[in-house]
Scaffold this motif. Structure first.
Motif, PDB file in Angstrom:
ATOM      1  N   VAL A  13       0.801  -0.970   0.047  1.00  0.00           N
ATOM      2  CA  VAL A  13      -0.070  -0.059   0.137  1.00  0.00           C
ATOM      3  C   VAL A  13       0.773   1.260  -0.177  1.00  0.00           C
ATOM      4  O   VAL A  13       0.794   2.170  -0.628  1.00  0.00           O
ATOM      5  CB  VAL A  13      -0.844  -0.010   1.108  1.00  0.00           C
ATOM      6  N   HIS A  14       1.975   1.212   0.762  1.00  0.00           N
ATOM      7  CA  HIS A  14       2.845   2.366   0.710  1.00  0.00           C
ATOM      8  C   HIS A  14       4.000   2.401  -0.163  1.00  0.00           C
ATOM      9  O   HIS A  14       5.134   2.831   0.135  1.00  0.00           O
ATOM     10  CB  HIS A  14       3.364   2.588   2.385  1.00  0.00           C
ATOM     11  N   ARG A  15       3.774   1.591  -1.302  1.00  0.00           N
ATOM     12  CA  ARG A  15       4.879   1.363  -2.413  1.00  0.00           C
ATOM     13  C   ARG A  15       6.320   0.778  -1.736  1.00  0.00           C
ATOM     14  O   ARG A  15       7.320   1.379  -2.546  1.00  0.00           O
ATOM     15  CB  ARG A  15       4.934   2.779  -2.898  1.00  0.00           C
ATOM     16  N   LYS A  16       6.281   0.003  -0.819  1.00  0.00           N
ATOM     17  CA  LYS A  16       7.553  -0.568  -0.522  1.00  0.00           C
ATOM     18  C   LYS A  16       7.536  -2.005  -1.016  1.00  0.00           C
ATOM     19  O   LYS A  16       7.544  -3.074  -0.084  1.00  0.00           O
ATOM     20  CB  LYS A  16       7.736  -0.450   1.276  1.00  0.00           C
ATOM     21  N   LEU A  75       1.873  -9.473  -6.462  1.00  0.00           N
ATOM     22  CA  LEU A  75       2.576  -8.358  -5.850  1.00  0.00           C
ATOM     23  C   LEU A  75       3.015  -7.267  -6.756  1.00  0.00           C
ATOM     24  O   LEU A  75       2.766  -5.846  -6.173  1.00  0.00           O
ATOM     25  CB  LEU A  75       3.670  -8.903  -4.821  1.00  0.00           C
ATOM     26  N   PHE A  76       3.500  -7.492  -7.768  1.00  0.00           N
ATOM     27  CA  PHE A  76       4.003  -6.586  -8.693  1.00  0.00           C
ATOM     28  C   PHE A  76       2.855  -5.638  -9.167  1.00  0.00           C
ATOM     29  O   PHE A  76       2.785  -4.457  -9.310  1.00  0.00           O
ATOM     30  CB  PHE A  76       4.854  -6.961  -9.667  1.00  0.00           C
ATOM     31  N   LYS A  77       1.546  -6.408  -9.604  1.00  0.00           N
ATOM     32  CA  LYS A  77       0.324  -5.784 -10.137  1.00  0.00           C
ATOM     33  C   LYS A  77      -0.192  -5.024  -8.893  1.00  0.00           C
ATOM     34  O   LYS A  77      -0.851  -4.037  -9.241  1.00  0.00           O
ATOM     35  CB  LYS A  77      -0.423  -7.062 -10.572  1.00  0.00           C
ATOM     36  N   LEU A  78      -0.420  -5.457  -7.876  1.00  0.00           N
ATOM     37  CA  LEU A  78      -0.660  -4.828  -6.554  1.00  0.00           C
ATOM     38  C   LEU A  78       0.058  -3.553  -6.329  1.00  0.00           C
ATOM     39  O   LEU A  78      -0.630  -2.560  -5.926  1.00  0.00           O
ATOM     40  CB  LEU A  78      -0.792  -5.524  -5.298  1.00  0.00           C
ATOM     41  N   GLN A  79       1.193  -3.629  -6.778  1.00  0.00           N
ATOM     42  CA  GLN A  79       2.059  -2.358  -6.411  1.00  0.00           C
ATOM     43  C   GLN A  79       1.783  -1.337  -7.781  1.00  0.00           C
ATOM     44  O   GLN A  79       1.538  -0.037  -6.989  1.00  0.00           O
ATOM     45  CB  GLN A  79       3.516  -2.626  -6.673  1.00  0.00           C
TER      46      GLN A  79
END
Length: 344
Positions: free
Chosen positions: A227-230, A333-337
């Protein structure tokens, strides 16, 4: 609250009758254990301690025992488990109980006996005479699931037993990391309290350093990092879970549950529901609702729908073998990012 009862027990201030009821077994078991430890010595256990399962034994048998004088000691402890006649739940009783005998005993209990009625039911049948009588005469401990405020009060009181104070931020982090299961929280608090015995204070650093993470809490942290782009930290948590032999399909299932919860909380909040009401409606702990509400603000409805669809597709690919299991979650995870980046 239950810890107030514990403090009385530790001061050897005993009631003749205890009624322990509710759907939080930890609190019931802990209260029973404290009574046993403080009311009778280990040497007396064989003579002055009895447990009766009322699903197997008539209550009048237990009452006869409660009326028997203690042997080589000051008092007896008699525990009645599963008093099915106190609940309105439909249960097939294996034995018949002479409840009149219990009514008579409660009106005039033996002064040398501590009678403990342990009823692991969310609600009792308040219409029954015996229920009203017990509630009137007994010290009542309602062992219910604790809301956030009650949980924090319980944590404060728990650590205060060791003369330790805990910072508010440390409590928030502990609940976020370890969850709301009282048995798990007790284990973590005892460990952290031992670590903090010199300073008599538990701060956020001690909690961060010592608290074991459950799978669900690791995944909550994973979602929070994304969520926080980490993304690097999110992937690190994911790889750590794999090293701990967590199954990707199980990780995916918990991820799906978390995002469904975020979606539900967002939708119900928009309809005007408060967090306590949402928790009751979807039957999860209020603290989980609070955390999900914090994450929900980073997503639109369309993004959440897209994410839930991605998870469903990932589940299909895993179960049909169309894609390597570990890779499915990496790609997710990459798509969620990418989705999280859009929101900023």
């Amino acid at each position: 609250m239950v810890i107030d009862t514990w403090k009385k027990i530790e001061r050897l201030q005993f009631a003749n009758i205890y009624l322990l009821y509710g759907n939080e077994p930890f609190l019931i078991n802990e209260t029973k254990q404290k009574l046993i430890e403080h009311a009778i010595s280990p040497e007396e256990m064989d003579f002055n301690f009895s447990v009766y399962d009322l699903e197997e034994t008539p209550v009048e048998t237990a009452i006869e025992d409660a009326e028997t004088f203690p042997f080589m000691g000051e008092r007896r402890v008699v525990i009645l488990q599963n008093p099915v006649f106190l609940t309105a739940e439909k249960t097939k009783e294996k034995v018949e109980h002479n409840v009149k005998k219990l009514e008579q005993y409660i009106s005039s209990p033996a002064p040398y006996t501590i009678l403990v009625i342990a009823a692991p039911y969310e609600k009792l049948d308040e219409r029954k005479k015996i229920t009203k009588q017990i509630k009137k005469q007994a010290e009542v401990v309602e062992a219910k699931k604790l809301n956030e405020r009650e949980l924090k009060t319980w944590i404060r009181q728990r650590v205060s037993l060791n003369d330790i104070q805990m910072d508010e931020e440390a409590m928030d982090l502990l609940i976020a990391l370890a969850g709301t299961n009282l048995m798990m929280l007790t284990r973590e608090l005892d460990k952290i309290s031992l670590y903090a015995s010199e300073t008599n204070r538990i701060d956020i650093e001690a909690v961060e350093k010592l608290t074991a993470r459950s799978l669900e809490q690791n995944i909550f942290s994973l979602v929070d990092k994304v969520v926080h782009r980490k993304i690097d930290q999110a992937l690190r948590i994911y790889y750590d879970l794999l090293k701990q032999n967590e199954e990707p399909i199980k990780i995916l299932a918990v991820l799906a549950n978390q995002f469904r919860l975020i979606y539900q909380v967002k939708e119900l909040s928009r309809r005007g529901y408060g967090q306590q009401k949402i928790a009751s409606f979807i039957k999860v702990h209020p603290f989980r609702v609070k955390l999900a509400a914090g994450q929900a603000k980073y997503f639109t409805d369309e993004q959440l729908s897209y994410i839930i669809d991605l998870l469903a597709q990932g589940d299909y690919e895993m179960k049909t073998g169309r894609q390597k299991k570990e890779l499915v979650i990496e790609l997710f995870l990459f798509k969620l990012q990418e989705q999280a980046t859009i929101t900023h």
